[in-house]
Enzyme design. Structure first.
Site, PDB file in Angstrom:
ATOM      1  N   ARG A  85     -10.252   0.807   1.193  1.00  0.00           N
ATOM      2  CA  ARG A  85     -10.383  -0.474   0.496  1.00  0.00           C
ATOM      3  C   ARG A  85      -9.198  -0.683  -0.446  1.00  0.00           C
ATOM      4  O   ARG A  85      -8.650  -1.791  -0.533  1.00  0.00           O
ATOM      5  CB  ARG A  85     -11.689  -0.519  -0.281  1.00  0.00           C
ATOM      6  CG  ARG A  85     -11.967  -1.862  -0.946  1.00  0.00           C
ATOM      7  CD  ARG A  85     -13.342  -1.883  -1.584  1.00  0.00           C
ATOM      8  NE  ARG A  85     -13.653  -3.197  -2.147  1.00  0.00           N
ATOM      9  CZ  ARG A  85     -14.816  -3.502  -2.696  1.00  0.00           C
ATOM     10  NH1 ARG A  85     -15.786  -2.605  -2.746  1.00  0.00           N
ATOM     11  NH2 ARG A  85     -15.017  -4.702  -3.192  1.00  0.00           N
ATOM     12  N   ASN A 111      -8.649   5.362  -0.991  1.00  0.00           N
ATOM     13  CA  ASN A 111      -9.593   4.962   0.039  1.00  0.00           C
ATOM     14  C   ASN A 111      -9.068   3.710   0.742  1.00  0.00           C
ATOM     15  O   ASN A 111      -8.146   3.051   0.286  1.00  0.00           O
ATOM     16  CB  ASN A 111     -11.010   4.776  -0.526  1.00  0.00           C
ATOM     17  CG  ASN A 111     -11.123   3.645  -1.540  1.00  0.00           C
ATOM     18  OD1 ASN A 111     -10.551   2.572  -1.377  1.00  0.00           O
ATOM     19  ND2 ASN A 111     -11.884   3.878  -2.607  1.00  0.00           N
ATOM     20  N   ARG A 164      11.308  16.383 -14.422  1.00  0.00           N
ATOM     21  CA  ARG A 164      11.249  17.342 -15.530  1.00  0.00           C
ATOM     22  C   ARG A 164      11.540  18.758 -15.046  1.00  0.00           C
ATOM     23  O   ARG A 164      12.147  19.559 -15.768  1.00  0.00           O
ATOM     24  CB  ARG A 164       9.862  17.333 -16.182  1.00  0.00           C
ATOM     25  CG  ARG A 164       9.547  16.126 -17.025  1.00  0.00           C
ATOM     26  CD  ARG A 164       8.265  16.373 -17.795  1.00  0.00           C
ATOM     27  NE  ARG A 164       8.413  17.480 -18.740  1.00  0.00           N
ATOM     28  CZ  ARG A 164       7.390  18.118 -19.316  1.00  0.00           C
ATOM     29  NH1 ARG A 164       6.149  17.772 -19.033  1.00  0.00           N
ATOM     30  NH2 ARG A 164       7.616  19.099 -20.163  1.00  0.00           N
ATOM     31  N   SER A 207       8.995  15.930  -9.542  1.00  0.00           N
ATOM     32  CA  SER A 207       9.136  15.759 -10.987  1.00  0.00           C
ATOM     33  C   SER A 207      10.568  15.969 -11.447  1.00  0.00           C
ATOM     34  O   SER A 207      11.165  17.023 -11.214  1.00  0.00           O
ATOM     35  CB  SER A 207       8.224  16.750 -11.724  1.00  0.00           C
ATOM     36  OG  SER A 207       8.469  16.723 -13.113  1.00  0.00           O
ATOM     37  N   HIS A 231      -5.987  -3.444  -0.439  1.00  0.00           N
ATOM     38  CA  HIS A 231      -5.541  -4.186  -1.618  1.00  0.00           C
ATOM     39  C   HIS A 231      -4.034  -4.001  -1.834  1.00  0.00           C
ATOM     40  O   HIS A 231      -3.314  -4.964  -2.134  1.00  0.00           O
ATOM     41  CB  HIS A 231      -6.320  -3.704  -2.843  1.00  0.00           C
ATOM     42  CG  HIS A 231      -5.874  -4.309  -4.129  1.00  0.00           C
ATOM     43  ND1 HIS A 231      -5.988  -5.650  -4.410  1.00  0.00           N
ATOM     44  CD2 HIS A 231      -5.292  -3.751  -5.234  1.00  0.00           C
ATOM     45  CE1 HIS A 231      -5.503  -5.902  -5.610  1.00  0.00           C
ATOM     46  NE2 HIS A 231      -5.073  -4.770  -6.133  1.00  0.00           N
ATOM     47  N   ARG A 241       1.237   2.382 -10.201  1.00  0.00           N
ATOM     48  CA  ARG A 241       0.451   1.420 -10.974  1.00  0.00           C
ATOM     49  C   ARG A 241      -0.923   1.172 -10.330  1.00  0.00           C
ATOM     50  O   ARG A 241      -1.821   0.619 -10.965  1.00  0.00           O
ATOM     51  CB  ARG A 241       1.207   0.089 -11.079  1.00  0.00           C
ATOM     52  CG  ARG A 241       2.461   0.167 -11.933  1.00  0.00           C
ATOM     53  CD  ARG A 241       3.222  -1.145 -11.897  1.00  0.00           C
ATOM     54  NE  ARG A 241       2.425  -2.271 -12.411  1.00  0.00           N
ATOM     55  CZ  ARG A 241       2.324  -2.586 -13.696  1.00  0.00           C
ATOM     56  NH1 ARG A 241       2.967  -1.863 -14.612  1.00  0.00           N
ATOM     57  NH2 ARG A 241       1.601  -3.613 -14.076  1.00  0.00           N
ATOM     58  N   HIS A 242      -1.075   1.574  -9.079  1.00  0.00           N
ATOM     59  CA  HIS A 242      -2.314   1.265  -8.359  1.00  0.00           C
ATOM     60  C   HIS A 242      -3.424   2.262  -8.697  1.00  0.00           C
ATOM     61  O   HIS A 242      -3.196   3.459  -8.852  1.00  0.00           O
ATOM     62  CB  HIS A 242      -2.055   1.252  -6.856  1.00  0.00           C
ATOM     63  CG  HIS A 242      -1.252   0.071  -6.416  1.00  0.00           C
ATOM     64  ND1 HIS A 242      -1.789  -1.181  -6.267  1.00  0.00           N
ATOM     65  CD2 HIS A 242       0.066  -0.056  -6.119  1.00  0.00           C
ATOM     66  CE1 HIS A 242      -0.858  -2.033  -5.883  1.00  0.00           C
ATOM     67  NE2 HIS A 242       0.289  -1.375  -5.788  1.00  0.00           N
ATOM     68  N   ARG A 243      -4.620   1.758  -8.792  1.00  0.00           N
ATOM     69  CA  ARG A 243      -5.831   2.544  -9.050  1.00  0.00           C
ATOM     70  C   ARG A 243      -6.964   1.988  -8.199  1.00  0.00           C
ATOM     71  O   ARG A 243      -7.041   0.792  -7.982  1.00  0.00           O
ATOM     72  CB  ARG A 243      -6.223   2.470 -10.542  1.00  0.00           C
ATOM     73  CG  ARG A 243      -5.208   3.049 -11.490  1.00  0.00           C
ATOM     74  CD  ARG A 243      -5.119   4.582 -11.352  1.00  0.00           C
ATOM     75  NE  ARG A 243      -4.238   5.140 -12.367  1.00  0.00           N
ATOM     76  CZ  ARG A 243      -2.920   5.229 -12.248  1.00  0.00           C
ATOM     77  NH1 ARG A 243      -2.345   4.769 -11.157  1.00  0.00           N
ATOM     78  NH2 ARG A 243      -2.194   5.756 -13.200  1.00  0.00           N
ATOM     79  N   ARG A 290       1.610  -5.770  -1.745  1.00  0.00           N
ATOM     80  CA  ARG A 290       2.976  -5.279  -1.556  1.00  0.00           C
ATOM     81  C   ARG A 290       3.618  -5.688  -0.230  1.00  0.00           C
ATOM     82  O   ARG A 290       4.834  -5.563  -0.075  1.00  0.00           O
ATOM     83  CB  ARG A 290       2.988  -3.749  -1.678  1.00  0.00           C
ATOM     84  CG  ARG A 290       2.414  -3.216  -2.980  1.00  0.00           C
ATOM     85  CD  ARG A 290       3.139  -3.770  -4.200  1.00  0.00           C
ATOM     86  NE  ARG A 290       2.695  -3.101  -5.429  1.00  0.00           N
ATOM     87  CZ  ARG A 290       3.202  -3.350  -6.627  1.00  0.00           C
ATOM     88  NH1 ARG A 290       4.155  -4.246  -6.760  1.00  0.00           N
ATOM     89  NH2 ARG A 290       2.746  -2.708  -7.695  1.00  0.00           N
TER      90      ARG A 290
END
Length: 208
Positions: free
Chosen positions: A171, A169, A91, A89, A175, A79-81, A180
């Site tokens: 930064r 990165n 699949r 995978s 975050h 979920r992190h960006r 977390r």
């Protein structure tokens, strides 16, 4: 069962390609030459002609972790960006093959040892039933009725072991750790807190 979170670290320091612009001043003279230069971000930060804040420096430094955990934790991680991910995978990974030990691997959640005997029995029975169902669907049913890995993955639970490589990165890592580990926006799930606490310890060791 493996431990809830195994973390390996690879550290990549940022490299900067400095590209100048070519143009002419009002008097027709070239005022800026084109140049390309690879520089160390720490040395660049010391350049008085290009002052950088601590936050800007962190955006140019990257860290990569290889994390072994369960699918539930990996769902939270992705979920992190902005981050880059490479994950095992379901699949294409056929877990009945020798490279996976011909079996499914599951992760015990944090605090599993404190569960009642009955709850542990129900949990483990479910996982054994899941493995039997998966094996039947991909390898033990009728030949023409066998499912592919991507079809049979529908029976796989969040407790399934997975490996994921995460690059971000510094930064963004700060975050992630704030959320977390330290619970900046609320109490984190115990499993991801364990994983990210291990990652944070490695990051601090490497002078985050």
């Amino acid at each position: 069962f493996p431990d809830p979170g195994d973390v390996d670290q690879g550290h990549f320091r940022g490299a900067v390609h400095e590209i100048g612009a070519q143009g002419t001043g009002g008097d027709g003279d070239i005022f800026h030459l084109i140049r390309a230069e690879i520089v160390d971000i720490d040395k660049l930060a010391e350049d008085r002609e290009l002052p950088l804040t601590d936050e800007e420096i962190m955006e140019h430094k990257f860290m990569t972790f290889r994390i072994t955990t369960d699918r539930g934790v990996s769902h939270e991680i992705v979920r992190h960006r902005p981050c880059s991910f490479a994950q095992e995978s379901t699949r294409y990974c056929l877990y009945t093959k020798a490279q996976f030990g011909n079996e499914l691997t599951f992760i015990r959640p944090v605090g599993y040892g404190d569960w009642t005997k009955e709850n542990r029995y129900v949990f483990e029975k479910f996982l054994k039933d899941t493995e039997r169902a998966y094996r039947f669907l991909v390898s033990e049913g009728s030949g023409e009725d066998l499912l592919t890995a991507q079809q049979a993955r529908a029976v796989l639970p969040n407790a399934l072991k997975t490996e994921i490589v995460v690059t971000a990165n510094m930064r963004e890592w700060k975050h992630i750790f704030d959320l977390r580990v330290h619970g900046a926006t609320g109490s984190p799930h115990p499993d991801i807190k364990l994983v990210m606490s291990k990652a944070l310890a490695l990051a601090v060791k490497d002078r985050l």
